[in-house]
Design an enzyme around this catalytic site. Structure first.
Site, short mmCIF file in Angstrom:
data_model
loop_
_atom_site.label_atom_id
_atom_site.label_comp_id
_atom_site.label_asym_id
_atom_site.label_seq_id
_atom_site.Cartn_x
_atom_site.Cartn_y
_atom_site.Cartn_z
N THR A 1 -5.70 8.64 7.49
CA THR A 1 -5.57 7.43 6.71
C THR A 1 -6.97 6.89 6.43
OG1 THR A 1 -4.50 5.24 6.60
CG2 THR A 1 -5.40 5.91 8.73
N GLY A 2 -7.09 6.09 5.39
CA GLY A 2 -8.38 5.54 5.04
C GLY A 2 -8.83 5.98 3.67
N THR B 1 1.94 7.20 -0.03
CA THR B 1 1.05 6.08 -0.35
C THR B 1 1.13 5.73 -1.83
OG1 THR B 1 -1.25 5.34 -0.25
CG2 THR B 1 -0.89 7.62 -0.85
N ARG C 1 -6.59 8.75 -10.41
CA ARG C 1 -7.18 9.06 -9.09
C ARG C 1 -6.10 9.50 -8.12
NH1 ARG C 1 -6.57 7.13 -3.50
NH2 ARG C 1 -8.57 7.48 -2.47
N VAL C 2 -6.40 10.53 -7.35
CA VAL C 2 -5.52 11.02 -6.29
C VAL C 2 -6.34 11.11 -5.01
CG1 VAL C 2 -4.17 12.99 -5.45
CG2 VAL C 2 -4.02 12.30 -7.86
N GLY C 3 -5.80 10.62 -3.92
CA GLY C 3 -6.50 10.65 -2.65
C GLY C 3 -6.10 11.83 -1.79
N SER D 1 0.79 -1.22 0.00
CA SER D 1 0.00 0.00 0.00
C SER D 1 0.83 1.27 0.00
CB SER D 1 -0.95 0.01 1.21
OG SER D 1 -0.21 -0.08 2.41
N THR E 1 -1.86 4.01 3.53
CA THR E 1 -1.07 5.20 3.78
C THR E 1 -0.17 4.98 4.97
OG1 THR E 1 -2.94 6.57 3.07
CG2 THR E 1 -1.21 7.70 4.28
#
Length: 327
Positions: free
Chosen positions: A240-241, A207, A217-219, A86, A189
């Site tokens: 995180t998550g 991450t 996609r970007v978190g 991850s 993360t």
């Protein structure tokens, strides 16, 4: 070796790992973390892999005294961990079979840098620091971030999946369904926040993002204020998550601002989770957790669902702690 270095080294060597379920993850001699309990210096990071990362950060802090060096080099351990799916180039790919990385770093004076959707760079956290220190910008993305890495002399790695990631991806392609499982796919993360003995704060976050995400996609991790926020006047927070849920509430910035208003780190994390729940549908399938420290060295953590834990290192020892949760 200076007295300070000897002190930090000796306290680290004498510390013992407390596993979840043993005294609820508390340090020996403590049955519960009380309001007002403080530690300086203090290193905190998300998930089990935070223990090894914290070990390195604590070592660096003892050697150089530089909290920014500590939070950078700490998470580099996780970026290097070939068993971790991850974080880093060995992480699980997007639905196109490509690994793209996100990272951010921030100092307590407001300086910050990040990279997102970057390919073939082994240590995106170090590239994010370069953005912070050597450019007028905060964030570089995609091919632009890769070009900057080449310009700065970063090795460009061969683009191929690690054996474990390739095996998982081939299995996923049989159905090609995107169904995140909390504390697994969302366990995506490492966020680290640190406080030195003089009260200076810094944080890092890195991450490979959600497995099998849409390409591009970007978190929350590279977004200052979402996955990470640091302010020497107040404190620091990381998340995180499921990144989308965290971005919606500017989670880490929210926590720091709540602490500015007088909330404890624990109270601020709990309010952020309540806010996140109110702004996201389908919360049964969403995990998000927050970790915070204030300028005095008091810390807190909270998550939507059970399963979130974090690593803690300070002069009295180190521990892996199970966070409380809303549900």
């Amino acid at each position: 070796m200076s007295d300070r270095r000897k002190f930090l080294k000796n306290t680290l060597l004498s510390s013992a790992l407390i596993l979840p379920g043993s005294m609820s993850g508390a340090l020996a001699g403590h049955t519960e973390r009380k309001r007002g309990e403080t530690h300086k210096p203090l290193i905190l990071s998300t998930w089990n892999h935070g223990m090894a990362a914290n070990d390195k950060a604590w070592e660096v802090l003892g050697q150089s005294g530089d909290i920014v060096d500590a939070v950078e080099q700490g998470v580099m351990v996780t970026e290097n961990d070939l068993k971790n799916l991850s974080v880093g180039l060995q992480g699980l790919p997007d639905r196109e079979g490509i690994v793209t990385l996100d990272a951010s770093i921030m100092k307590g004076d407001g300086s910050c840098g990040s990279v997102c959707f970057v390919r073939q760079v082994k240590h995106p956290i170090s590239l994010a620091r370069k953005v912070m220190e050597d450019t007028p910008h905060v964030m570089l993305a995609g091919e632009g971030a890769r070009q900057f890495a080449i310009q700065e002399g970063f090795p460009i790695e061969e683009e191929k999946l690690s054996p474990a990631a390739e095996k998982a991806y081939e299995k996923w392609k049989l159905k090609s369904e995107y169904k995140p499982v909390i504390n697994i796919e969302n366990h995506d993360t490492i966020g680290m926040i640190g406080l030195d003995e003089n009260g200076n704060l810094a944080g890092s976050c890195t991450t490979s993002g959600l497995a099998y995400k849409m390409h591009g996609r970007v978190g929350d991790s590279p977004i200052i204020g979402a996955g990470l926020y640091v302010d020497n006047e107040v404190g620091a927070a990381t998340a995180t998550g499921l990144g989308e849920s965290i971005i919606k509430i500017c989670g880490s910035f929210l926590i720091v601002e709540l602490m500015r208003q007088g909330r404890s780190p624990q109270e601020a994390c709990e309010e952020a989770v309540r806010r996140l729940i109110s702004k996201n549908k389908g919360i049964d399938g969403i995990q998000a957790g927050f970790l915070a420290v204030n300028k005095d060295g008091e810390h807190g953590a909270y998550a939507v669902h059970p399963g979130f834990n974090y690593a803690m290192h300070h002069q009295d020892g180190k521990a892996l702690v199970d966070s409380k949760s809303k549900f």
